[in-house]
Design a protein around this motif. Structure first.
Motif, PDB file in Angstrom:
ATOM      1  N   GLY A 233       0.624  -0.993   0.018  1.00  0.00           N
ATOM      2  CA  GLY A 233       0.379   0.244  -0.030  1.00  0.00           C
ATOM      3  C   GLY A 233       0.906   1.397   0.532  1.00  0.00           C
ATOM      4  N   GLU A 242      -3.255   5.396  -5.876  1.00  0.00           N
ATOM      5  CA  GLU A 242      -3.970   5.377  -4.640  1.00  0.00           C
ATOM      6  C   GLU A 242      -5.405   4.465  -5.074  1.00  0.00           C
ATOM      7  OE1 GLU A 242      -5.517   9.686  -3.539  1.00  0.00           O
ATOM      8  OE2 GLU A 242      -3.441  10.691  -3.761  1.00  0.00           O
ATOM      9  N   GLN A 243      -6.315   4.520  -5.243  1.00  0.00           N
ATOM     10  CA  GLN A 243      -7.049   3.080  -5.244  1.00  0.00           C
ATOM     11  C   GLN A 243      -6.046   1.312  -4.817  1.00  0.00           C
ATOM     12  OE1 GLN A 243     -10.392   4.488  -5.758  1.00  0.00           O
ATOM     13  NE2 GLN A 243     -10.960   2.139  -4.854  1.00  0.00           N
ATOM     14  N   SER A 246      -5.034   1.571  -1.078  1.00  0.00           N
ATOM     15  CA  SER A 246      -6.430   1.942  -0.579  1.00  0.00           C
ATOM     16  C   SER A 246      -6.587   0.446   0.129  1.00  0.00           C
ATOM     17  CB  SER A 246      -7.399   3.000  -1.180  1.00  0.00           C
ATOM     18  OG  SER A 246      -8.774   2.497  -0.010  1.00  0.00           O
ATOM     19  N   THR A 247      -6.795  -0.647  -1.267  1.00  0.00           N
ATOM     20  CA  THR A 247      -7.489  -1.800  -1.609  1.00  0.00           C
ATOM     21  C   THR A 247      -5.921  -2.583  -0.557  1.00  0.00           C
ATOM     22  OG1 THR A 247      -8.052  -2.131  -3.855  1.00  0.00           O
ATOM     23  CG2 THR A 247      -7.253  -3.928  -2.964  1.00  0.00           C
ATOM     24  N   ARG A 250      -6.932  -1.883   3.529  1.00  0.00           N
ATOM     25  CA  ARG A 250      -8.401  -2.684   3.886  1.00  0.00           C
ATOM     26  C   ARG A 250      -8.045  -3.908   3.440  1.00  0.00           C
ATOM     27  NH1 ARG A 250     -12.237   1.144   3.930  1.00  0.00           N
ATOM     28  NH2 ARG A 250     -12.242   2.645   2.167  1.00  0.00           N
ATOM     29  N   TRP A 265      -2.724   5.575   6.826  1.00  0.00           N
ATOM     30  CA  TRP A 265      -2.965   5.893   5.347  1.00  0.00           C
ATOM     31  C   TRP A 265      -4.872   5.751   4.473  1.00  0.00           C
ATOM     32  CZ3 TRP A 265       1.361   6.292   2.691  1.00  0.00           C
ATOM     33  CH2 TRP A 265       3.094   6.289   3.305  1.00  0.00           C
ATOM     34  N   LEU A 266      -5.478   4.558   5.442  1.00  0.00           N
ATOM     35  CA  LEU A 266      -6.676   4.658   4.529  1.00  0.00           C
ATOM     36  C   LEU A 266      -7.208   6.297   5.130  1.00  0.00           C
ATOM     37  CD1 LEU A 266      -8.006   1.336   5.471  1.00  0.00           C
ATOM     38  CD2 LEU A 266      -7.081   1.985   3.309  1.00  0.00           C
ATOM     39  N   ILE A 269      -5.684   8.611   2.608  1.00  0.00           N
ATOM     40  CA  ILE A 269      -7.002   8.522   0.965  1.00  0.00           C
ATOM     41  C   ILE A 269      -7.959   8.970   0.835  1.00  0.00           C
ATOM     42  CG2 ILE A 269      -7.227   6.338  -0.607  1.00  0.00           C
ATOM     43  CD1 ILE A 269      -4.713   5.560  -0.203  1.00  0.00           C
ATOM     44  N   GLU A 270      -9.026   8.716   1.995  1.00  0.00           N
ATOM     45  CA  GLU A 270     -10.039   9.179   2.109  1.00  0.00           C
ATOM     46  C   GLU A 270     -10.246  10.663   2.075  1.00  0.00           C
ATOM     47  OE1 GLU A 270     -12.562   7.605   1.704  1.00  0.00           O
ATOM     48  OE2 GLU A 270     -12.129   5.162   2.424  1.00  0.00           O
ATOM     49  N   HIS A 282     -11.411   7.140  10.231  1.00  0.00           N
ATOM     50  CA  HIS A 282     -10.322   6.117  10.224  1.00  0.00           C
ATOM     51  C   HIS A 282      -8.707   6.591  11.142  1.00  0.00           C
ATOM     52  CE1 HIS A 282     -10.721   3.171   6.878  1.00  0.00           C
ATOM     53  NE2 HIS A 282     -11.537   3.801   6.702  1.00  0.00           N
TER      54      HIS A 282
END
Length: 327
Positions: A233, A242-243, A246-247, A250, A265-266, A269-270, A282
């Motif tokens: 990540g 970034e997408q 994020s995966t 998670r 980190w989430l 990104i959010e 988060h």
């Protein structure tokens, strides 16, 4: 009354330590005794320390134990290593460290105990759990140095010493240490992961991926996979994906719900994608799992001074600011 010099001689007979080592131990003992008023463990200026309490003599195992305590010692170290591998939180790591310290003081499996002591302090610092990171890095340095003195070809001792070099910002020394560790023990998966992080901090994010793959080829334990997903990540974030990052974060949380840094980190990104409520959630989870932080305190823990790394990292701190982390 016990003089500070006498305590240091007994506790660290063959290691040079700074005076602050005693101070930190005193803080931890007072916390354990709930001695905020300093009535039990008293500091007498220019003389030393005094324990003001009723004492009782208890039976204890001698250094040269019988077979039954020896078997218990093996179990104790096994449990300590399992606690470190689980990354279940700061208390679990502290309990593991106490087990390693006990075995070291009893003179059993000293190299293994020293490696455990060093890595327990490293884990605290890496996970942002430490209130005194410099002190803990110093203890890890002393323990890993002594382990290497006792066993120069011990892969885990090289691994621990390389962690210390990495935390001190000596990336090439750390790289050499991790390389030596995997030469001695090729399946040391965590060493491969650390080499990926060093590449990231040297501004070579794309070169980190083969090391992550090597780590996963060595081990498929859930905790190792969680750490590998976390490093993936970070790498994807640094190269602008970034997408995908994020995966991976998670996935890290699914494998290890106690991974506070993945929440951090989430939150970034959010926030960067305008989802403020998710970012706040988060960030709150990160605070619960990793303690209170600010952007400044996190920046102070960064080891890299590489301009490419910092060009990529700037967006990370922008995301933390938008998520609501204090400056």
């Amino acid at each position: 009354m016990v003089a500070r010099e006498e305590l240091m001689h007994v506790l660290w007979p063959s290691v040079v330590v700074v005076d602050d080592s005693i101070n930190q131990c005193v803080v931890e003992v007072r916390r354990a005794l709930d001695d905020g008023g300093r009535q039990l463990l008293q500091t007498v200026p220019r003389r030393g320390l005094r324990l003001s309490a009723d004492l009782a003599e208890l039976p204890c195992w001698p250094v040269h134990t019988t077979s039954a305590p020896a078997a218990m010692a093996v179990d104790s170290l096994d449990q300590a290593w399992e606690a470190l591998r689980s990354l279940a939180g700061v208390e679990a790591v502290a309990d593991a460290r106490r087990r390693f310290e006990s075995e070291y003081m009893l003179g059993r499996r000293r190299v293994e105990a020293l490696n455990g002591i060093a890595l327990s302090h490293v884990i605290d610092v890496l996970n942002r759990w430490s209130a005194s990171p410099q002190w803990q890095v110093g203890i890890a340095r002393e323990a890993s140095k002594e382990a290497l003195r006792l066993s120069p070809r011990n892969a885990l001792a090289h691994h621990a010493r390389a962690h210390v070099a990495m935390l001190e910002g000596f990336h090439f020394e750390a790289w050499a240490g991790f390389r030596r560790a995997v030469e001695l023990e090729p399946r040391l998966a965590h060493a491969h992961l650390r080499m990926a992080i060093i590449q990231l901090e040297l501004g070579n994010a794309h070169s980190a991926r083969p090391h992550i793959a090597q780590a996963l080829a060595c081990s498929r334990s859930p905790k190792l996979e969680a750490q590998a997903q976390f490093v993936r990540g970070m790498v994807d974030f640094h190269v602008g994906r970034e997408q995908d990052s994020s995966t991976h974060f998670r996935a890290a949380l699914e494998l290890n719900p106690a991974a506070g840094l993945a929440h951090q980190w989430l939150a970034v990104i959010e926030a960067l994608q305008g989802r403020e409520e998710l970012a706040r959630q988060h960030l709150e989870a990160f605070g619960r799992l990793s303690g209170a932080h600010s952007c400044a305190s996190l920046k102070a823990t960064e080891r890299s001074r590489n301009p490419v790394f910092w060009q990529q990292r700037t967006r990370f701190y922008e995301g933390l600011r938008r998520a609501g982390l204090p400056a």
